[in-house]
Design an enzyme around this catalytic site. Structure first.
Site, mmCIF file in Angstrom:
data_model
loop_
_atom_site.group_PDB
_atom_site.id
_atom_site.type_symbol
_atom_site.label_atom_id
_atom_site.label_comp_id
_atom_site.label_asym_id
_atom_site.label_seq_id
_atom_site.Cartn_x
_atom_site.Cartn_y
_atom_site.Cartn_z
ATOM 1 N N HIS A 155 15.461 -83.353 -83.042
ATOM 2 C CA HIS A 155 15.169 -82.179 -83.734
ATOM 3 C C HIS A 155 14.358 -83.475 -85.347
ATOM 4 C CE1 HIS A 155 17.163 -78.532 -81.649
ATOM 5 N NE2 HIS A 155 16.152 -78.985 -82.699
ATOM 6 N N LYS A 159 16.876 -81.530 -89.861
ATOM 7 C CA LYS A 159 17.812 -79.938 -89.284
ATOM 8 C C LYS A 159 18.820 -80.646 -89.510
ATOM 9 C CE LYS A 159 18.533 -78.022 -84.737
ATOM 10 N NZ LYS A 159 18.274 -76.528 -86.054
#
Length: 266
Positions: A155, A159
């Site tokens: 990600h 995140k």
């Protein structure tokens, strides 16, 4: 159907605003921002440069629900539990796509679903929910004695939860396929000393960087071959589309706790 968006100022919140305004069969009734925000009282659409004179920003979650049939929530576990309690009090719909919900958080949502329609999934993507069924099926066929399972996810750099909620859900699907609990077989090889792999372990590897929206790959590795089931997100629109679909689906359903598998009929 009147839809309100929780956490409008975030990246996902702004995508949800745009997709709700562009979707047929629904209208935008309001949105929430943090207490003390200078945006309180402004049009929700001001966040995405689209006029919405009938939908304004509030910091009051009670008001958010009062003007809506359903609230879509991609915020934080604590705020999601608060929204679930209000959904129960007002008999409304909550679509919860919040990641990092722990067992106690899911339990709280299930409790409130006795008086509300709650659809909860750490990933609202239709594609991800289809792949969950495939992972469970493959894991049920390939035994722990003949095949290792590894889940890799990547990600964007911002995140904070790790592994992602989607990765854990994929792991839980694999564990279900083998008739075990994920907590009993989960291994993070990046945070432990890597010796010989334990038979039956479901491993997780995590990467963070750039602006990657979300890539997940489940590898089934046996002697002589590998099977890889992968899902790669190139737009946050897929999560918004799934959440809006879930809200419309839940409109005529009785109070209860539902998942995207229920929404998709799989």
């Amino acid at each position: 159907m009147k839809i309100a968006i929780a956490g409008c100022a975030g990246r996902m919140g702004q995508v949800l605003i745009k997709k709700t305004l562009a979707s047929s069969g629904v209208s935008l009734s309001g949105g929430s921002v943090r207490e003390g925000s200078k945006m309180i009282g402004l049009e929700v659409g001001s966040l995405v440069q689209i006029p919405t004179p009938n939908a304004r920003l509030t910091a009051d979650p009670e008001e958010l629900f009062a003007n809506a049939d359903a609230v879509i929530d991609f915020t934080t576990p604590d705020y999601s539990q608060l929204l679930a309690s209000i959904a129960a009090k007002q008999g409304k719909i909550l679509i919860c796509g919040t990641t990092a919900l722990k067992e106690d958080g899911v339990f709280a949502l299930k409790k409130h679903s006795k008086k509300a329609r709650i659809v909860c999934s750490p990933n609202m993507s239709i594609g991800v929910n289809l792949i969950l069924g495939l992972v469970e099926k493959v894991a049920s066929i390939l035994s722990a004695e003949e095949c290792d399972i590894e889940i890799d996810e990547m990600h964007h750099r911002f995140k904070v939860d790790s592994p992602s909620g989607t990765a854990l859900t994929l792991g839980a699907a694999a564990a279900r396929g083998r008739g075990v609990q994920l907590a009993d077989v989960k291994t993070d090889y990046q945070q432990t000393t890597l010796g010989a792999r334990k038979q039956g372990a479901i491993g997780f590897s995590v990467r963070r960087g750039g602006d990657v929206i979300g890539d997940h790959t489940v590898t089934f590795a046996s002697s002589g071959e590998r099977i890889e089931l992968a899902h790669k997100s190139s737009s946050r629109d897929i999560y918004a589309n799934g959440a809006i679909r879930a809200a419309i689906w839940a409109k005529d359903k009785p109070a209860g706790f539902y998942s995207m598998k229920d929404v998709l009929g799989i």
